[in-house]
Design a protein around this motif. Sequence first.
Motif, PDB file in Angstrom:
ATOM      1  N   GLY A 186       0.845  -1.186   0.000  1.00  7.73           N
ATOM      2  CA  GLY A 186       0.000   0.000   0.000  1.00  7.73           C
ATOM      3  C   GLY A 186       0.880   1.235   0.000  1.00  7.73           C
ATOM      4  O   GLY A 186       1.675   1.424   0.927  1.00  7.73           O
TER       5      GLY A 186
ATOM      6  N   HIS B   5      -4.026   8.503   6.753  1.00  9.99           N
ATOM      7  CA  HIS B   5      -3.405   7.178   6.772  1.00  9.99           C
ATOM      8  C   HIS B   5      -4.278   6.164   7.503  1.00  9.99           C
ATOM      9  O   HIS B   5      -4.401   5.005   7.073  1.00  9.99           O
TER      10      HIS B   5
ATOM     11  N   TYR C 157      -6.390   2.607   5.606  1.00 12.36           N
ATOM     12  CA  TYR C 157      -6.145   1.213   5.999  1.00 12.36           C
ATOM     13  C   TYR C 157      -7.243   0.609   6.870  1.00 12.36           C
ATOM     14  O   TYR C 157      -7.358  -0.618   6.936  1.00 12.36           O
ATOM     15  N   THR C 158      -8.041   1.439   7.540  1.00 11.94           N
ATOM     16  CA  THR C 158      -9.131   0.886   8.360  1.00 11.94           C
ATOM     17  C   THR C 158     -10.437   0.783   7.600  1.00 11.94           C
ATOM     18  O   THR C 158     -11.367   0.111   8.039  1.00 11.94           O
TER      19      THR C 158
ATOM     20  N   SER D  30      -6.890  -2.388  11.070  1.00  9.72           N
ATOM     21  CA  SER D  30      -6.596  -2.100   9.668  1.00  9.72           C
ATOM     22  C   SER D  30      -6.699  -3.410   8.887  1.00  9.72           C
ATOM     23  O   SER D  30      -6.783  -4.489   9.480  1.00  9.72           O
TER      24      SER D  30
ATOM     25  N   ALA E  84      -4.330  -4.678   7.352  1.00 10.25           N
ATOM     26  CA  ALA E  84      -3.092  -5.385   7.691  1.00 10.25           C
ATOM     27  C   ALA E  84      -3.282  -6.211   8.962  1.00 10.25           C
ATOM     28  O   ALA E  84      -2.781  -7.342   9.063  1.00 10.25           O
TER      29      ALA E  84
ATOM     30  N   THR F 159       3.616  -8.004   8.526  1.00 11.84           N
ATOM     31  CA  THR F 159       3.287  -6.620   8.208  1.00 11.84           C
ATOM     32  C   THR F 159       4.444  -5.732   8.637  1.00 11.84           C
ATOM     33  O   THR F 159       4.872  -5.785   9.797  1.00 11.84           O
TER      34      THR F 159
ATOM     35  N   GLY G  32       5.582  -1.545   8.359  1.00 19.83           N
ATOM     36  CA  GLY G  32       5.206  -0.185   7.989  1.00 19.83           C
ATOM     37  C   GLY G  32       6.433   0.699   7.868  1.00 19.83           C
ATOM     38  O   GLY G  32       7.331   0.634   8.712  1.00 19.83           O
TER      39      GLY G  32
ATOM     40  N   PRO H  84      -0.952   2.954   9.422  1.00 18.13           N
ATOM     41  CA  PRO H  84      -1.283   1.962   8.394  1.00 18.13           C
ATOM     42  C   PRO H  84      -0.945   0.531   8.806  1.00 18.13           C
ATOM     43  O   PRO H  84      -1.689  -0.402   8.494  1.00 18.13           O
TER      44      PRO H  84
ATOM     45  N   VAL I  47       2.232  -7.936   4.015  1.00 17.65           N
ATOM     46  CA  VAL I  47       1.790  -6.567   3.737  1.00 17.65           C
ATOM     47  C   VAL I  47       2.920  -5.594   4.049  1.00 17.65           C
ATOM     48  O   VAL I  47       3.513  -5.646   5.130  1.00 17.65           O
TER      49      VAL I  47
ATOM     50  N   THR J 216       3.332  -1.487   4.184  1.00 12.73           N
ATOM     51  CA  THR J 216       2.699  -0.168   4.082  1.00 12.73           C
ATOM     52  C   THR J 216       3.810   0.851   3.897  1.00 12.73           C
ATOM     53  O   THR J 216       4.724   0.945   4.702  1.00 12.73           O
TER      54      THR J 216
ATOM     55  N   ALA K 109      -9.646  -0.297   1.848  1.00 11.66           N
ATOM     56  CA  ALA K 109      -9.403  -1.445   2.720  1.00 11.66           C
ATOM     57  C   ALA K 109     -10.364  -2.607   2.454  1.00 11.66           C
ATOM     58  O   ALA K 109      -9.930  -3.763   2.389  1.00 11.66           O
TER      59      ALA K 109
END
Length: 550
Positions: A38, A87, A91-92, A144, A146, A159, A161, A172, A300, A302, A524
């Motif tokens: 993302g 942000h 993502y949410t 999120s 993620a 994940t 970020g 995120p 993932v 971010t 998302a």
Amino acid sequence: MKIVIKCLFVLMIITSCNAQKPISEEKIEDTNPKLVVGIVVDQMRYDYLTRFENKYSDGGFKRMINQGFNCKNNHFNYIPTYTGPGHASVYTGTTPKNHGIIGNNWYDKEIKSMVYCAGDSNVSSVGTQDDAGQMSPHRMKTTSFADENRLFTQMHGKTIGISLKDRGAILPAGHTANAAYWFHGREEGVWITSTFYRNELPKWVSEFNTSNTAESYLKVWDTYYDIETYTESGTDENTFEGGFKGKDKATFPYDLEQLAANNRGFDILKATPYGNSLTTDFAIAAIKGEQLGQDDITDVLTLSYSSTDYVGHNFGVSSKEIEDTYIRLDKDIERFLKFLDSQVGEGNYTVFLTADHGAVEVPSFLQSMKIPSGYLNNKETRTRFTDYLNTKFKSSDFIENVSNDQIFLNRKYIDSLGLNINDVQETMVNELINYAHVEKVFSAHTMTTSNFTTGIESLLQNGYNQKRSGDIILVADPAYISYGKTGSTHGSGLNYDTHVPLLFFGKGINKGETYDKTVIPDIAPTISALLGISFPNAATGRPLGFVIQK
């Protein structure tokens, strides 16, 4: 006859075995990308895609547009359009009304103090002795996508970020991230994290921090192409730009090594395109170091590019500096996509790209073009309003805080006077609407008892969190801002702040484009639908089915 029956029996067994084969594993392997990336470009207006199009290569933004799906009418559906809320919303899959990140900073009505969206005094810095690492996502109330991917894969999918800004990395990545990393500049120039994620930096981060990569960008920033070809932006020398301390004019070139000492050391990189290049370098190192996308369990990453925001705030929407920054960002995206092709495999990853908000043209520039715009005189407004309170209520102690275009009232004091809070709010609304360049004013009572479905009112309501937001909300006239006379800013619900890119690219994504309106909370649920995982727990957006391959 026995032979025929025996053959039929064997055929039935084979068919039965095939029917019982665990096709779910085949489906996951066949449909799910190994890595989802993302990308959020901080302060990217939609028209940066079109205005600088002729300067872009075929491998960056254009590759994503031509080989992926372009949502051309994508908007934020709430106010305020700031970095933290942006942000979090991407993502949410919901708005500040639900995820609770109502600003970068806001007044906490319980502790009677300002708080930072990612600040957390209960954790410690990792990678520096400075308190810049005391950060976590604990103020974000929801999951999120993620987070949902981590839960779906029983925490096997990773994940990570990454952003120059802490909030751009932390929010995120969510609550369950393996790590989030952000850049601590000044005299150190290192990537750091917090004990919310881990107690020490992994080897690959330590090696990156000692590689002198950040130092290598303290060099001359000049235009990538001949500046005379930058016809999509204004003149290089004008009165609408800020510039750097230690340099008389905001004009190319900029000797960053020479200017660093007067501009917070390594922090100067943040306000140049080299901050984005450094972020790309670190993202590539993260994918290698964490082995992201190397198995069939989706990971993932971010990735937030922050330098575009710093450059925009400093130099403005129409500056040569912003044009050069996007030309160079396009090169970084091309480099990053080529790396994903080789490291994860072309066709094995999915990328989306959007922004956390747009930006207004510098009002002083708009004024020179005879377009209505200007600067709010908050001091004058505060003085007039204080005088009004002293006249009307014989006291100005009604106000606890004024921030983010909101007024927070001292409810206990108002109650002690025997006044009804709703009546006081409406009285103030009726007063403030008369002030210059105040277009609309709403009370908390209105926000919580009315249901708006269109217009600025709806955007305000989507950004209004009953426990965290203020008692009075003010909306300024279009292109009127609380800011200095140079550079651009953001925060409104007008098109220059809400209209941002949304590109989908890679595995599972259709090729195409749409002018149908999409909104940030749709992202998302769309990625969740692509992965076949639960939507974030408070998501209000809808999956964009036309983006996903059937």
